[in-house]
Design a protein around this motif. Structure first.
Motif, mmCIF file in Angstrom:
data_model
loop_
_atom_site.group_PDB
_atom_site.id
_atom_site.type_symbol
_atom_site.label_atom_id
_atom_site.label_comp_id
_atom_site.label_asym_id
_atom_site.label_seq_id
_atom_site.Cartn_x
_atom_site.Cartn_y
_atom_site.Cartn_z
ATOM 1 N N ASP A 97 10.445 -15.557 -14.761
ATOM 2 C CA ASP A 97 9.706 -14.801 -13.739
ATOM 3 C C ASP A 97 8.677 -13.876 -14.392
ATOM 4 O O ASP A 97 7.561 -13.703 -13.886
ATOM 5 N N PHE A 98 9.060 -13.303 -15.513
ATOM 6 C CA PHE A 98 8.155 -12.428 -16.264
ATOM 7 C C PHE A 98 6.929 -13.211 -16.746
ATOM 8 O O PHE A 98 5.790 -12.744 -16.630
ATOM 9 N N PHE A 99 7.151 -14.417 -17.271
ATOM 10 C CA PHE A 99 6.037 -15.262 -17.717
ATOM 11 C C PHE A 99 5.117 -15.623 -16.553
ATOM 12 O O PHE A 99 3.890 -15.576 -16.677
ATOM 13 N N VAL A 100 5.702 -16.013 -15.443
ATOM 14 C CA VAL A 100 4.905 -16.408 -14.271
ATOM 15 C C VAL A 100 4.045 -15.233 -13.795
ATOM 16 O O VAL A 100 2.890 -15.422 -13.405
ATOM 17 N N ASP A 101 4.586 -14.021 -13.852
ATOM 18 C CA ASP A 101 3.841 -12.837 -13.408
ATOM 19 C C ASP A 101 2.732 -12.442 -14.374
ATOM 20 O O ASP A 101 1.728 -11.850 -13.963
ATOM 21 N N HIS A 102 2.907 -12.745 -15.665
ATOM 22 C CA HIS A 102 1.975 -12.241 -16.681
ATOM 23 C C HIS A 102 1.048 -13.301 -17.273
ATOM 24 O O HIS A 102 0.174 -12.973 -18.071
ATOM 25 N N ILE A 114 3.641 -23.429 -18.308
ATOM 26 C CA ILE A 114 4.647 -22.413 -17.970
ATOM 27 C C ILE A 114 5.425 -22.820 -16.719
ATOM 28 O O ILE A 114 6.656 -22.663 -16.658
ATOM 29 N N TYR A 115 4.729 -23.356 -15.722
ATOM 30 C CA TYR A 115 5.433 -23.785 -14.520
ATOM 31 C C TYR A 115 6.358 -24.966 -14.820
ATOM 32 O O TYR A 115 7.437 -25.088 -14.240
ATOM 33 N N GLN A 116 5.939 -25.827 -15.736
ATOM 34 C CA GLN A 116 6.797 -26.939 -16.154
ATOM 35 C C GLN A 116 8.042 -26.407 -16.867
ATOM 36 O O GLN A 116 9.159 -26.879 -16.618
ATOM 37 N N VAL A 117 7.860 -25.421 -17.740
ATOM 38 C CA VAL A 117 8.997 -24.790 -18.437
ATOM 39 C C VAL A 117 9.943 -24.153 -17.414
ATOM 40 O O VAL A 117 11.163 -24.305 -17.496
ATOM 41 N N HIS A 118 9.366 -23.440 -16.450
ATOM 42 C CA HIS A 118 10.156 -22.785 -15.411
ATOM 43 C C HIS A 118 11.044 -23.796 -14.689
ATOM 44 O O HIS A 118 12.250 -23.572 -14.484
ATOM 45 N N GLU A 119 10.442 -24.922 -14.330
ATOM 46 C CA GLU A 119 11.174 -25.957 -13.594
ATOM 47 C C GLU A 119 12.275 -26.578 -14.447
ATOM 48 O O GLU A 119 13.408 -26.770 -13.986
ATOM 49 N N LYS A 120 11.967 -26.860 -15.715
ATOM 50 C CA LYS A 120 12.951 -27.527 -16.572
ATOM 51 C C LYS A 120 14.115 -26.607 -16.935
ATOM 52 O O LYS A 120 15.238 -27.072 -17.102
#
Length: 200
Positions: A97-102, A114-120
């Motif tokens: 969540d921190f990565f997605v926000d920043h 980053i969104y791919q990392v978030h999903e995986k």
């Protein structure tokens, strides 16, 4: 992070040395995460994985909350908190969540990564950070290099085609001008020679 074990009133405490470092919340604040920072962070994960393997430590005991990941701003190194026998939440969701926000949303490739990392991570869990994330980042960068190369090749072909069209137009105008005669034919031949020389 280096730590020491201390006993106070028959209770055991781990003390972590965070000298000369700041946690990610302090380091980034309102700043954007760019691609170079992500590269350094992934390198930090790789180094941490090496240390875990070297001491036969469990990957699941790493705490991933942004406030528990530290960076030395002078050396640009990252340090991670290892908590033995930890059974609570490891903070991976908070980190994502921190990565997605920043993240720097002007870098489309990085945003997609980053969104791919978030999903995986939601699918696989922390193992993804240790085993697959580096390969996926390299794939993303290699794909972008291929796309840039293809765009350059297309532009190059377009420039050559435009030059050829320009030469043909000159030749046609010379041939069909009212007073061209032999001058037009000579211009046509000279144009052909120029074209051949350009190719050579």
């Amino acid at each position: 992070l280096p730590c020491s074990l201390r006993y106070i009133d028959n209770n055991a405490y781990l003390y972590y040395d965070i000298s000369s470092t700041q946690n990610l919340l302090q380091v980034l604040g309102e700043k954007k995460i760019n691609r170079d920072w992500i590269k350094d962070f992934l390198w930090g994960i790789k180094q941490m994985r090496y240390e875990l393997d070297r001491f036969l430590l469990e990957e699941g005991n790493i705490i991933w909350n942004p406030e528990h990941i530290y960076q030395d701003l002078e050396k640009n190194d990252f340090s991670f908190l290892y908590m033995p026998y930890y059974e609570g939440e490891n903070g991976l969701t908070d980190l994502m969540d921190f990565f997605v926000d920043h993240i720097d949303y002007e870098d489309e490739g990085l945003v997609e990564f980053i969104y791919q990392v978030h999903e995986k991570i939601h699918q696989i869990g922390g193992e993804y950070l240790h085993k697959q994330i580096h390969e996926d980042f390299l794939k993303m960068e290699n794909q972008e290099k291929r796309e840039v190369k293809q765009v350059k090749e297309v532009k190059s072909v377009a420039v050559e085609t435009k030059q050829d069209i320009g030469i043909l137009q000159e030749e046609r105008e010379a041939l069909w001008s009212k007073d061209s005669g032999r001058k037009g034919i000579r211009f046509f031949m000279e144009g052909r020679k120029r074209k051949q020389l350009q190719k050579e």
